[in-house]
Design a protein around this motif. Structure first.
Motif, PDB file in Angstrom:
ATOM      1  N   MET A 122       0.829  -1.206   0.000  1.00 44.57           N
ATOM      2  CA  MET A 122       0.000   0.000   0.000  1.00 44.57           C
ATOM      3  C   MET A 122       0.864   1.257   0.000  1.00 44.57           C
ATOM      4  SD  MET A 122      -3.124  -1.234   2.506  1.00 44.57           S
ATOM      5  CE  MET A 122      -3.211   0.295   3.304  1.00 44.57           C
ATOM      6  N   THR A 123       1.936   1.235   0.786  1.00 45.33           N
ATOM      7  CA  THR A 123       2.845   2.383   0.823  1.00 45.33           C
ATOM      8  C   THR A 123       3.485   2.603  -0.537  1.00 45.33           C
ATOM      9  OG1 THR A 123       3.298   1.955   3.149  1.00 45.33           O
ATOM     10  CG2 THR A 123       4.858   3.357   1.977  1.00 45.33           C
ATOM     11  N   GLY A 124       3.932   1.526  -1.166  1.00 42.27           N
ATOM     12  CA  GLY A 124       4.533   1.643  -2.491  1.00 42.27           C
ATOM     13  C   GLY A 124       3.544   2.122  -3.535  1.00 42.27           C
ATOM     14  N   PHE A 125       2.322   1.607  -3.482  1.00 44.31           N
ATOM     15  CA  PHE A 125       1.305   1.995  -4.456  1.00 44.31           C
ATOM     16  C   PHE A 125       0.975   3.480  -4.350  1.00 44.31           C
ATOM     17  CE2 PHE A 125      -3.247   2.546  -5.479  1.00 44.31           C
ATOM     18  CZ  PHE A 125      -3.182   2.287  -6.841  1.00 44.31           C
ATOM     19  N   PHE A 126       0.719   3.956  -3.133  1.00 40.65           N
ATOM     20  CA  PHE A 126       0.377   5.368  -2.982  1.00 40.65           C
ATOM     21  C   PHE A 126       1.593   6.267  -3.171  1.00 40.65           C
ATOM     22  CE2 PHE A 126      -3.411   3.551  -0.970  1.00 40.65           C
ATOM     23  CZ  PHE A 126      -4.356   4.212  -1.718  1.00 40.65           C
ATOM     24  N   GLY A 127       2.794   5.761  -2.905  1.00 43.11           N
ATOM     25  CA  GLY A 127       4.000   6.508  -3.241  1.00 43.11           C
ATOM     26  C   GLY A 127       4.139   6.678  -4.742  1.00 43.11           C
ATOM     27  N   TRP A 128       3.817   5.619  -5.493  1.00 45.54           N
ATOM     28  CA  TRP A 128       3.867   5.685  -6.950  1.00 45.54           C
ATOM     29  C   TRP A 128       2.825   6.663  -7.482  1.00 45.54           C
ATOM     30  CZ3 TRP A 128       0.139   3.780 -10.495  1.00 45.54           C
ATOM     31  CH2 TRP A 128       0.533   3.843 -11.826  1.00 45.54           C
ATOM     32  N   ILE A 129       1.612   6.621  -6.901  1.00 43.82           N
ATOM     33  CA  ILE A 129       0.566   7.563  -7.315  1.00 43.82           C
ATOM     34  C   ILE A 129       1.022   8.997  -7.064  1.00 43.82           C
ATOM     35  CG2 ILE A 129      -1.742   8.424  -6.727  1.00 43.82           C
ATOM     36  CD1 ILE A 129      -2.649   5.566  -6.454  1.00 43.82           C
ATOM     37  N   ALA A 130       1.613   9.237  -5.891  1.00 40.96           N
ATOM     38  CA  ALA A 130       2.096  10.581  -5.563  1.00 40.96           C
ATOM     39  C   ALA A 130       3.198  11.007  -6.526  1.00 40.96           C
ATOM     40  CB  ALA A 130       2.596  10.616  -4.120  1.00 40.96           C
ATOM     41  N   PHE A 131       4.078  10.080  -6.896  1.00 43.29           N
ATOM     42  CA  PHE A 131       5.148  10.379  -7.839  1.00 43.29           C
ATOM     43  C   PHE A 131       4.574  10.758  -9.203  1.00 43.29           C
ATOM     44  CE2 PHE A 131       8.207   8.960 -11.058  1.00 43.29           C
ATOM     45  CZ  PHE A 131       9.293   9.762 -10.708  1.00 43.29           C
ATOM     46  N   CYS A 132       3.579  10.012  -9.667  1.00 46.93           N
ATOM     47  CA  CYS A 132       2.951  10.318 -10.962  1.00 46.93           C
ATOM     48  C   CYS A 132       2.232  11.664 -10.930  1.00 46.93           C
ATOM     49  CB  CYS A 132       1.976   9.209 -11.352  1.00 46.93           C
ATOM     50  SG  CYS A 132       2.772   7.649 -11.736  1.00 46.93           S
ATOM     51  N   ILE A 133       1.511  11.943  -9.855  1.00 46.18           N
ATOM     52  CA  ILE A 133       0.821  13.232  -9.727  1.00 46.18           C
ATOM     53  C   ILE A 133       1.848  14.360  -9.666  1.00 46.18           C
ATOM     54  CG2 ILE A 133      -0.660  14.645  -8.252  1.00 46.18           C
ATOM     55  CD1 ILE A 133      -2.074  12.075  -7.408  1.00 46.18           C
ATOM     56  N   GLY A 134       2.979  14.115  -8.969  1.00 38.21           N
ATOM     57  CA  GLY A 134       4.035  15.115  -8.880  1.00 38.21           C
ATOM     58  C   GLY A 134       4.641  15.439 -10.228  1.00 38.21           C
ATOM     59  N   LYS A 135       4.789  14.437 -11.095  1.00 40.88           N
ATOM     60  CA  LYS A 135       5.312  14.699 -12.441  1.00 40.88           C
ATOM     61  C   LYS A 135       4.354  15.554 -13.256  1.00 40.88           C
ATOM     62  CE  LYS A 135       8.476  11.149 -13.879  1.00 40.88           C
ATOM     63  NZ  LYS A 135       8.660   9.993 -14.777  1.00 40.88           N
ATOM     64  N   VAL A 136       3.065  15.291 -13.117  1.00 40.79           N
ATOM     65  CA  VAL A 136       2.061  16.013 -13.900  1.00 40.79           C
ATOM     66  C   VAL A 136       1.922  17.458 -13.409  1.00 40.79           C
ATOM     67  CG1 VAL A 136      -0.407  16.116 -14.462  1.00 40.79           C
ATOM     68  CG2 VAL A 136       0.795  13.934 -14.512  1.00 40.79           C
ATOM     69  N   THR A 137       1.891  17.657 -12.080  1.00 39.68           N
ATOM     70  CA  THR A 137       1.625  18.983 -11.535  1.00 39.68           C
ATOM     71  C   THR A 137       2.867  19.822 -11.321  1.00 39.68           C
ATOM     72  OG1 THR A 137       1.718  18.169  -9.268  1.00 39.68           O
ATOM     73  CG2 THR A 137      -0.440  18.180 -10.351  1.00 39.68           C
ATOM     74  N   GLY A 138       4.025  19.192 -11.202  1.00 37.54           N
ATOM     75  CA  GLY A 138       5.241  19.941 -10.920  1.00 37.54           C
ATOM     76  C   GLY A 138       5.477  20.165  -9.436  1.00 37.54           C
ATOM     77  N   VAL A 139       4.551  19.730  -8.596  1.00 43.43           N
ATOM     78  CA  VAL A 139       4.711  19.823  -7.146  1.00 43.43           C
ATOM     79  C   VAL A 139       5.445  18.560  -6.691  1.00 43.43           C
ATOM     80  CG1 VAL A 139       3.480  19.984  -4.949  1.00 43.43           C
ATOM     81  CG2 VAL A 139       2.600  21.159  -6.951  1.00 43.43           C
ATOM     82  N   SER A 140       6.342  18.694  -5.748  1.00 41.84           N
ATOM     83  CA  SER A 140       7.155  17.573  -5.289  1.00 41.84           C
ATOM     84  C   SER A 140       6.286  16.396  -4.846  1.00 41.84           C
ATOM     85  CB  SER A 140       8.036  18.011  -4.123  1.00 41.84           C
ATOM     86  OG  SER A 140       8.736  16.914  -3.594  1.00 41.84           O
ATOM     87  N   TYR A 141       6.753  15.200  -5.155  1.00 38.28           N
ATOM     88  CA  TYR A 141       5.980  14.007  -4.797  1.00 38.28           C
ATOM     89  C   TYR A 141       5.896  13.828  -3.288  1.00 38.28           C
ATOM     90  CZ  TYR A 141      10.231  11.383  -3.761  1.00 38.28           C
ATOM     91  OH  TYR A 141      11.397  10.949  -3.210  1.00 38.28           O
ATOM     92  N   THR A 142       6.841  14.379  -2.533  1.00 33.28           N
ATOM     93  CA  THR A 142       6.756  14.265  -1.075  1.00 33.28           C
ATOM     94  C   THR A 142       5.565  15.045  -0.527  1.00 33.28           C
ATOM     95  OG1 THR A 142       8.328  16.095  -0.831  1.00 33.28           O
ATOM     96  CG2 THR A 142       9.222  13.860  -0.780  1.00 33.28           C
ATOM     97  N   ILE A 143       5.247  16.162  -1.160  1.00 32.66           N
ATOM     98  CA  ILE A 143       4.068  16.929  -0.753  1.00 32.66           C
ATOM     99  C   ILE A 143       2.809  16.131  -1.062  1.00 32.66           C
ATOM    100  CG2 ILE A 143       2.770  19.070  -1.107  1.00 32.66           C
ATOM    101  CD1 ILE A 143       5.497  19.442   0.268  1.00 32.66           C
TER     102      ILE A 143
END
Length: 153
Positions: A122-143
C-alpha cells in the motif's frame, strides 16, 4: 468534505490564485521543526528566500501563538470529558465503540490479509501515485505523499 477542500486547494494552486511559495508552509504546519528545516533549506537551494522566510515565520507564529491557545482549549475539553466520565462511567468520546464493542477500521475488517507485506504494498502503491501526480503537476511528490497520507489515514 476533506476531498472537497483538497480539490479546492489544488484548483486554486494550479490556477495561480495561491502563490507557489505558500507550498512551503503546508509541511511546516503539520511537521514541526524538522519539516521547517527541510522546507526552508530546499527553498533556499532553489533561490526562494521569501518562501524560506514564510516557512520560518509560519512555524514561529504557530508555536508562539497557537500552542497556548490549543493548550487552553485542549485542557478545557479534557476537563469536560473527565467530568462526564466521572458522572456516567462511560467514555464520552467513544460512544459508538461502547455500543458495537470495537470500531471497524480497514485493519479490523481485513485482519487476515493485513500483514507487513500488505503495508509495504500500500505504501509503495500510494508513493507511486504521488510520484505520478508530482510529475504532472510539478509539485514535489513528497508533498503529494503528505496530502494523500493525510486524506487516506
Amino acid at each position: 468534505m476533506n476531498m472537497l477542500c483538497l480539490l479546492l486547494f489544488l484548483i486554486s494552486f494550479m490556477t495561480g490564485l495561491i502563490p507557489p511559495e505558500t507550498i512551503v508552509a503546508i509541511p511546516v504546519i503539520n511537521g514541526g521543526i524538522v519539516a521547517t528545516q527541510m522546507m526552508t533549506q530546499t527553498a533556499m537551494d532553489h533561490g526562494l528566500a521569501l518562501a524560506a522566510a514564510l516557512g520560518t515565520i509560519t512555524f514561529a507564529v504557530q508555536k508562539f501563538v497557537g500552542t497556548p491557545i490549543a493548550s487552553f482549549f485542549g485542557l478545557k475539553e479534557v476537563r469536560l470529558l473527565l467530568e462526564e466520565y466521572r458522572r456516567t462511567g462511560i467514555n464520552p468520546s467513544h460512544k459508538e465503540e461502547a455500543i458495537t464493542g470495537e470500531r471497524q477500521t480497514f485493519v479490523n475488517r481485513n485482519k487476515k490479509y493485513f500483514a507487513a507485506f500488505m503495508c509495504l504494498a500500500m505504501t509503495g502503491f500510494f508513493g507511486w501515485i504521488a510520484f505520478c501526480i508530482g510529475k504532472v503537476t510539478g509539485v514535489s511528490y513528497t508533498i503529494w505523499c503528505l496530502l494523500l497520507g493525510a486524506y487516506l489515514r
